[in-house]
Enzyme design. Sequence first.
Site, PDB file in Angstrom:
ATOM      1  N   GLU A 296       0.835  -1.215   0.000  1.00  0.00           N
ATOM      2  CA  GLU A 296       0.000   0.000   0.000  1.00  0.00           C
ATOM      3  C   GLU A 296       0.865   1.257   0.000  1.00  0.00           C
ATOM      4  OE1 GLU A 296      -2.777  -0.858  -0.885  1.00  0.00           O
ATOM      5  OE2 GLU A 296      -2.774  -2.925  -0.136  1.00  0.00           O
ATOM      6  N   TYR A 383      -1.876  -8.329 -11.063  1.00  0.00           N
ATOM      7  CA  TYR A 383      -0.782  -8.280 -10.089  1.00  0.00           C
ATOM      8  C   TYR A 383       0.407  -9.109 -10.567  1.00  0.00           C
ATOM      9  CZ  TYR A 383      -4.245  -6.577  -6.668  1.00  0.00           C
ATOM     10  OH  TYR A 383      -5.205  -5.858  -6.016  1.00  0.00           O
TER      11      TYR A 383
END
Length: 617
Positions: A296, A383
């Site tokens: 993050e 991803y």
Amino acid sequence: MASISDPCSLSSLAKCVTKHLNLTYHVDFDSHIIKGKVALTIEVLEDHFSSFTLDTRDLKIFSVTANGQEAKFTMGPKHRFKGTPLEITIPFDLSRGQHAIMEVCYETSPNSSALQWLSPEQTAGRKSPYLFSQCQPHHCRSMVPCQDSPSVKHTYYAQISVPNELVAVMSALREGQEPDPQGSSRIIYRFRQPVPMPSYLIAIAVGALESREIGPRSRVWSEKELVDKAAFEFSETETMLKTAEDLAGPYVWGHYDILVLPPSFPYGGMENPCLTFATPTLLAGDRSLSNVIAHEISHSWTGNLVTNKTWEHFWLNEGHTVYLERMIGRCMVSEQFRQFKAMGGWKDLQDSVNTFGANNPLTNLVPSLHEVDPEDAFSSVPYEKGFALLYHLEQLMGGPEVFMGFVKSYIQLFSHSSVTTEEWKNYLFTYFKDKADILNKVDWNAWIHTPGMPPVQPQYDTTLADACIALCQRWVQAKEGDLGGFKEADLRTFSSHQLIEFLSLLLQEEPLPLSNVQKMQEVYKLNAYMNAEIRFRWLRLCVRSKWDDMVPMALKMATDQGRMKFTRPLFRDVYNFDTYRDEAVRVFLAHRSAMHCVTAGLVAKDLKLDSNQSTVL
Ligand code: BES
Ligand code: ZN
């Protein structure tokens, strides 16, 4: 000029762009409604501008004004996932380059797809209600009428009125608070986000929150019951921020705080600027799941500064972020650790390709999302196919240092803008113009526009994986009557990362005989592990081997927390264990109303239920 269209937005993107958004919110926990007013500062992109469209979903619109004058508005037809277009006609003409302030008074629906309203019983403290948002990818429109496309970036300011025993936080800098003059026992929190950002990064949470400092620019927020545990778990935050800055350039968002949400939060983490949202399932007690925070934090550059232009280019956000996350792992642990995690990622990619089917166009790195709900397209593909492509290019271009030079330069060049895969690729060829011959040999069409596994499988260092592979093979080859060789000590030298990898490897094999998983419990006592990543894989393994006794535990984990990465496969596995198919459906229906609506919607599809079906088939 690049064409302006977004298959997921009904708003006018060619006519005008939002520059700033001023929100005034009144949060009502009795009716589960936010009464709101938003003033959008728009810049006009064409002459003779007099009408435009905003995205909404399940909003009740009361009035619209343009520069203070009443404007006409109508609601168009509702689209399955894009919502309802709000068509606005203003009482004057504007020309290219002019700005105007459009104010919309409205309220949200109790069923807003961006919001989850929790009762006190659903919180750790069990005394106060709780509200949190999750806007990515296309839910902002169900809490703010806006141009809900990642191609548009704006700053924001917000004033939120909440009951005065509660605290409001947002994806912005905190600007102060004061008693609400309109209502006794209410308090107004003010926020400012001075860095332009896409609408999907607007975020709010309201609850009985406390915070603790964990670094010079960081606090951790949660209910008081979790705040100490969270402060311990995330104590590496400042080191990660500094490492990321060395890799990617200055951190421009000022503060980096973390909010630990209630268990129904549907993701591991969400990169809301200034305030990452995190699932409580990260609280393993040993910091072993902190890669989610590294991830993050990395979005502060890839995603939040350089943003995918539409959700079709989502891999630009997530692939680069996984690449940076693993670079942080390389700096803070070792290159071997990065290689080990990269190998695990390749397996996640294989699992996603298997689940979707190797011919499914949603396994393209850049899928077409024409009439496709981005929630249905979500998987590990952006991803891990994204990471695999970047890692492959790293090897071709001369290694991690050389390729990080490109990533850093790409971030600098495209900061504060939104990009397509085409723009990324053009810049790759510009940056490495001396190596064009090598880049021209890459099978770009296979990587970007072809479903299934990538055309090249990267080779990773197996030092840390070898022990996991060996132990997995011993269990796969062990005959049912001959399980005496397994000892508790098999796991003695395993880190929790290696235990996770061992279980992931077993999950890729045919289900083990029941006697083998029962023996595994006897010697390794895996039922006692509370680390969510370990427990999740262990329970899946047991359910797949058809161990009846473990079904209740699997369903308990699927409902005690709501992180979709765990909840969806657990429900799916129990559903596929024929004896317990009805039980999976029954437990889901019993918990549905307490679940996050996005999670509930996707689990319903996984269990082949109609979206509104309330009884067993
Ligand atoms: N931005 C994502 C979460 C997300 C993606 C929300 C798409 C809504 C739509 C976040 O950064 C993420 O990828 N979280 C992962 C972390 C992991 C890859 C380390 C998660 O939730 O598990
Ligand atoms: Zn991410």
